[in-house]
Design a protein around this motif. Sequence first.
Motif, short mmCIF file in Angstrom:
data_model
loop_
_atom_site.label_atom_id
_atom_site.label_comp_id
_atom_site.label_asym_id
_atom_site.label_seq_id
_atom_site.Cartn_x
_atom_site.Cartn_y
_atom_site.Cartn_z
N GLU A 329 -7.84 -13.97 0.18
CA GLU A 329 -8.86 -12.88 0.28
C GLU A 329 -7.96 -11.82 0.73
OE1 GLU A 329 -13.18 -12.03 1.88
OE2 GLU A 329 -12.00 -13.29 3.02
N SER A 330 -7.14 -11.66 1.80
CA SER A 330 -6.33 -10.48 2.36
C SER A 330 -5.65 -10.03 1.22
CB SER A 330 -5.46 -11.05 3.21
OG SER A 330 -4.47 -11.98 2.97
N ARG A 331 -5.11 -10.85 0.29
CA ARG A 331 -4.15 -10.24 -0.94
C ARG A 331 -5.14 -9.41 -1.86
NH1 ARG A 331 -0.08 -15.25 -1.98
NH2 ARG A 331 0.96 -15.15 0.25
N VAL A 332 -6.22 -9.88 -2.05
CA VAL A 332 -7.12 -9.36 -3.01
C VAL A 332 -7.63 -7.88 -2.25
CG1 VAL A 332 -9.34 -9.37 -4.14
CG2 VAL A 332 -7.81 -11.31 -4.12
N PHE A 333 -7.96 -7.94 -1.19
CA PHE A 333 -8.30 -6.77 -0.39
C PHE A 333 -7.13 -5.78 -0.39
CE2 PHE A 333 -8.62 -4.44 3.76
CZ PHE A 333 -9.95 -3.79 3.40
N THR A 334 -5.63 -5.97 -0.28
CA THR A 334 -4.82 -5.50 -0.31
C THR A 334 -4.45 -4.73 -1.56
OG1 THR A 334 -3.48 -6.64 1.28
CG2 THR A 334 -2.00 -5.40 -0.14
N ILE A 335 -4.77 -5.19 -2.81
CA ILE A 335 -4.74 -4.83 -3.99
C ILE A 335 -5.63 -3.79 -4.03
CG2 ILE A 335 -5.04 -5.17 -6.42
CD1 ILE A 335 -4.02 -8.16 -5.95
N TYR A 336 -6.78 -3.85 -3.55
CA TYR A 336 -8.17 -2.95 -3.57
C TYR A 336 -7.59 -1.68 -2.92
CZ TYR A 336 -11.57 -5.47 -6.29
OH TYR A 336 -12.31 -6.28 -7.14
N CYS A 337 -6.98 -1.80 -1.67
CA CYS A 337 -6.42 -0.79 -0.82
C CYS A 337 -5.54 -0.03 -1.54
CB CYS A 337 -6.31 -1.18 0.54
SG CYS A 337 -7.65 -1.77 1.31
#
Length: 371
Positions: A329-337
């Motif tokens: 989940e953190s990696r998906v959030f990082t991609i969005y950011c």
Amino acid sequence: MLSSGSTTVKGLSLKKRLCFLLKLVCFVISVLIFCEFLIYYVVIFQCQWPEVKGGAPTGKKETSTSVLKAMILADTHLLGEIKGHWLDKLRREWQMERSFQTALWLLQPDIVFILGDVFDEGKWSLPQAWADDVRRFRKMFKYPVSTELVVIVGNHDIGFHYDFVIVNSVAMEGDGCAVCRTSEAKLVVLSHKLNCSQQKPNHSNKRCSDAEKLPASEPILLQHYPLYRKSDAECSGEDSAPPEEKNIPFKEKYDVLSQEASQKLLWWFHPRLILSGHTHSACEVLHAGKIPEISVPSFSWRNRNNPSFIMGSITPTDFALQKCFLPYESRVFTIYCAAGALLVILILAHFQLLTPPFYFAQRLISKHKAV
């Protein structure tokens, strides 16, 4: 002539803006498609079915038809109407649906086991809310006719005592309740059949003369609760419990089965493998120095940042397991950011509100020369 030229310039400016806007929309849509669809294929595509090293009873190599491909996951915790926020439901349930459907399409398992706690509020839900939860579950975890789905009951599905059909570790409370007595009686009968089936043909035993014969192989025990262990202190791996939780003692009949119930199951069935859930974290322990138990981590982002499931290649005499991680989940959030930051930079640069790095460096060089 001047009026015509001005109109042409305005037309070109409008066309450039529309073209820029179209590029931004395409960029945003591409990021959404990758983070909400493609990333699941990219990550799960890397998972491969493990090969069974042991041979068949005849000494010949196992054929593909004799190896059962099993996918094992646990603790999906579909939120209900009491504690579930709509945004939390939307985000986490979409993650589980895409993960499950992508895994089915890429891996094509023969059978899927869910080791309990499918729902988060099953023990509190009213009939209408329960029906809605079941409808959502069937939509998220739909499967083709070529795949079988087996769901094991967990404490969040039914509470610690309730009337149900599937015999599960929830019924191993050992406090004399009606469900516990009925379940234990069924387990004793099943244990007798398995033990009689594993005896050699020339071995005479009057107790086994009328017993129904089952396949003569050591069983694999699937349950929601782990067998008794003091804590997760000996567990390791990136998806094991956090360091601050590992040394917290487990409560019998709440976090794990009681010592008595655990010994009964080991003595009755002599399993070659035990698979359990409930803790939301990974762990591997040995019982009696030879029987492995694998605690399967939660399948949901709601319970952990790095969910996973187990892929098992199983034969009558052997098994091989492989863990398959889902997108973090953190990696998906990082991609969005990162995509959001890039989007802002592109917009500022387009409207010349951001000094290009080239000019910024050039100014620094000019100032240095002047000094």
